[in-house]
Design a protein around this motif. Structure first.
Motif, PDB file in Angstrom:
ATOM      1  N   UNK A   1      -0.010  11.052   4.034  1.00 50.23           N
ATOM      2  CA  UNK A   1      -0.399  11.586   5.336  1.00 50.23           C
ATOM      3  C   UNK A   1      -0.068  13.077   5.385  1.00 50.23           C
TER       4      UNK A   1
ATOM      5  N   UNK B   1       0.845  -1.191   0.000  1.00 53.52           N
ATOM      6  CA  UNK B   1       0.000   0.000   0.000  1.00 53.52           C
ATOM      7  C   UNK B   1       0.886   1.249   0.000  1.00 53.52           C
TER       8      UNK B   1
ATOM      9  N   UNK C   1      -4.983  11.796   9.339  1.00 51.88           N
ATOM     10  CA  UNK C   1      -4.639  10.388   9.268  1.00 51.88           C
ATOM     11  C   UNK C   1      -4.204  10.009   7.869  1.00 51.88           C
ATOM     12  N   UNK C   2      -3.506   8.905   7.727  1.00 45.34           N
ATOM     13  CA  UNK C   2      -3.082   8.461   6.390  1.00 45.34           C
ATOM     14  C   UNK C   2      -4.278   8.181   5.485  1.00 45.34           C
TER      15      UNK C   2
ATOM     16  N   UNK D   1      -5.271   6.270   1.847  1.00 44.87           N
ATOM     17  CA  UNK D   1      -4.770   5.308   0.865  1.00 44.87           C
ATOM     18  C   UNK D   1      -4.716   5.932  -0.524  1.00 44.87           C
TER      19      UNK D   1
ATOM     20  N   UNK E   1      -3.236   0.417  -3.807  1.00 43.84           N
ATOM     21  CA  UNK E   1      -3.008  -0.897  -3.220  1.00 43.84           C
ATOM     22  C   UNK E   1      -2.648  -1.870  -4.324  1.00 43.84           C
TER      23      UNK E   1
ATOM     24  N   UNK F   1       3.693   7.148   3.106  1.00 43.88           N
ATOM     25  CA  UNK F   1       3.915   5.918   3.853  1.00 43.88           C
ATOM     26  C   UNK F   1       3.685   4.713   2.961  1.00 43.88           C
TER      27      UNK F   1
ATOM     28  N   UNK G   1       3.998  -0.823   8.593  1.00 45.85           N
ATOM     29  CA  UNK G   1       4.343   0.440   7.942  1.00 45.85           C
ATOM     30  C   UNK G   1       5.839   0.720   7.980  1.00 45.85           C
TER      31      UNK G   1
ATOM     32  N   UNK H   1       0.284   5.257   1.156  1.00 46.22           N
ATOM     33  CA  UNK H   1      -0.604   6.214   1.806  1.00 46.22           C
ATOM     34  C   UNK H   1       0.020   7.611   1.744  1.00 46.22           C
TER      35      UNK H   1
END
Lengths: 116, 115
Positions: free
Chosen positions: A37, A33, A42-43, A45, A48, A91, A107, A35
């Motif tokens: 942030x 994944x 919050x992270x 997406x 994926x 991330x 992570x 992400x």
């Protein structure tokens, strides 16, 4: 076991430049994944992968962001051209059959991008 | 779509104080629920999880109970330490099919514990 590796840790670029981030997931993890942030949030997406195929890229701004996962292992995320609002921590996470619960994600430390 | 609402921070406590960070969620079906912690300069680490209603996740003195009737997963610790200072994220993983389900995160709560 070794964790998720990401590089670089920090990157500063000017708007309209391009940048690439690299991720090496935990060995044997099929799912990877990316992400984004943003500071204070919050992270979120972006994309994926399952092995080397894309499972979901619905939140990836495809006009400027691209990602690939050649051979189902390492992955790169690219931004071209960058905008000021792309300043964030990127991330990488992975999950796989080696975990007791399949949907536990591990992570990396992230890449902090500043666009000036 | 799925969403997670977390208690706004920052939270500042003295060492040995009791901690509660509220988390509520909106999701269809039966999601799995998680708390992740992010220490300064590090990536997110799984703190605890619960996969079905009434499950209690626990780790390092932290606990959270999956409450389906109130759609909540509040994080608690009886006696915090300075080393607990970090950002805490509540997250859910939807009940859609697939071996690796996506995480939806809350906005995070910054905790600072003073000696």
């Amino acid at each position: 076991e070794a964790g998720v590796a990401q590089s670089p840790r920090y990157k500063i670029i000017e708007k309209r430049q391009s940048v690439a981030f690299w991720c090496n997931p935990i060995s044997g993890h099929a799912t990877l994944y990316w992400y984004q942030q943003i500071l204070g949030q919050g992270p979120k997406l972006l994309i994926q992968f399952q092995n080397n195929g894309v499972v979901d890229d619905s939140q990836l701004p495809k006009d400027r962001f691209s990602a690939e996962r050649l051979k189902g292992v390492d992955s790169t995320l690219k931004i071209q051209p960058a905008k000021l609002e792309d300043s964030a921590v990127y991330l990488c996470a992975s999950s796989g059959a080696g975990t007791r619960v399949k949907n536990i994600q591990y992570f990396g430390a992230g890449t902090r991008l500043s666009v000036l | 779509g799925d969403s997670v609402t977390q208690m706004e921070g920052p939270v500042t406590l003295s060492e040995e104080a009791f901690l509660t960070i509220n988390c509520t969620y909106t999701a269809t079906g039966y999601p799995s629920l998680f708390w992740y912690v992010q220490y300064p300069g590090e990536g997110l680490q799984l703190l605890l999880k619960a996969t079905k209603a009434d499950d209690k996740g626990s780790n390092k003195g932290f606990e959270a109970t999956y409450r389906k009737e109130t759609t909540s997963f509040h994080l608690e610790k009886g006696s915090v330490q300075v080393s607990d200072s970090a950002v805490y994220f509540c997250a859910l993983s939807g009940s859609s099919s697939g071996s690796a389900r996506q995480l939806t995160f809350g906005s995070g709560t910054q905790l600072t514990v003073l000696p």
